[in-house]
Design an enzyme around this catalytic site. Structure first.
Site, PDB file in Angstrom:
ATOM      1  CB  SER A 209       1.771  -7.586  -1.939  1.00 55.05           C
ATOM      2  OG  SER A 209       2.984  -7.118  -2.046  1.00 55.05           O
TER       3      SER A 209
ATOM      4  CE1 TYR B 219       4.196 -12.710  -0.677  1.00 58.39           C
ATOM      5  CE2 TYR B 219       4.938 -10.645  -1.795  1.00 58.39           C
ATOM      6  CZ  TYR B 219       4.104 -11.261  -1.037  1.00 58.39           C
ATOM      7  OH  TYR B 219       3.487 -10.621   0.000  1.00 58.39           O
TER       8      TYR B 219
END
Length: 263
Positions: A109, A122
């Site tokens: 990501s 995250y």
């Protein structure tokens, strides 16, 4: 949502592939459990044969400020987003090395390069996934294994996955899961080592290290004022499918017409 949602979705995918003349096998595996990954890997080797393409695409998000995040959710984030990559690689990499033929794709990501509030666990896990890909690529090259390739894919927020449906993002629209899937396929077909989606965000990665920290921080906050404006969403995603049981994802294996085996 419950686990029963995942199984019909997996079955639908299998039927879809078989319906157009392809071969497809579906498995359900708990990526938060190393033993379950190894168990299913043995089934894949038995049912399908040698795997030459491994795509690590599962992910979970808690979406809370660090001090509001329970310890078990932080642990789950790293179990699924990072440690599962180690177990799947150890399960499928040896035959790739033996035949000097294979490809491991890590779906990370942009959060692996840019920190965002409410995503401390995250972002940390995705940064670890980026490091996993880079170090593995260097290791393979160091050992002279040129036939096994790796690709790192870093997309912006993807809509319709259940993870960031309510994200408050300015200037940059959320990505279509289909467009991201097409870009991943292109990266695989061209053996592209690093794909950023959209590509213009490569500039942002560079700017982060060229401008003063406060400028970079303000820029990040302007682009993403709030990654999780609604109640925290907890989901594990595979491609465009969303499952509710933390750490669990379907594993679909679709062998194409040649010798390749996809996971």
């Amino acid at each position: 949502m419950n686990l029963n949602y995942a199984i019909p979705s997996l079955e639908d995918t299998v039927k879809l592939v078989r319906g157009i003349g392809g071969q497809c096998y579906g498995y359900t595996v708990d990526l938060a459990k190393k033993e379950d990954i190894y168990r299913v890997a043995k089934l894949v080797h038995k049912d399908v044969g040698r795997v030459t393409l491994l795509v690590n695409n599962a992910g979970v998000v808690s979406g809370r400020y660090l001090l509001d995040t329970p310890d078990h959710l932080i642990q789950r984030t790293f179990d699924v987003n990072v440690l599962a990559h180690f177990w799947t690689a150890k399960a499928f990499l040896p035959p790739m090395i033996e035949h000097n033929d294979g490809h491991i794709v890590t779906i990370a990501s942009m959060a692996g390069y840019v920190g965002v509030a409410k995503l401390v666990d995250y972002c940390s896990s995705k940064a670890a996934a980026c490091g996993f890909d880079e170090a593995l690529r260097i290791e393979l090259e160091t050992k002279g294994i040129k036939g096994v390739r790796t690709s790192l894919v870093c997309p912006f927020f993807i809509k319709s996955t259940g993870m960031f449906d309510d994200v408050n993002s300015r200037f940059l629209p959320q990505l279509s899961s289909n467009d991201v899937a097409d870009r991943v396929v292109l990266a695989i077909r061209t053996s592209e080592p690093f794909a950023v989606i959209p590509g213009l965000l490569r500039v942002m990665i560079c700017l982060k290290w060229l401008v003063p920290w406060q400028v970079a921080a303000d820029m990040i906050r302007v682009i993403v004022p709030d990654a999780v404006p609604a109640s925290p969403v907890v989901a594990a995603t595979v491609t465009a499918e969303t499952m509710a049981k933390p750490g669990t994802r379907p594993l679909a294996v679709a062998p194409p017409q040649r010798h390749d085996r996809h996971v």
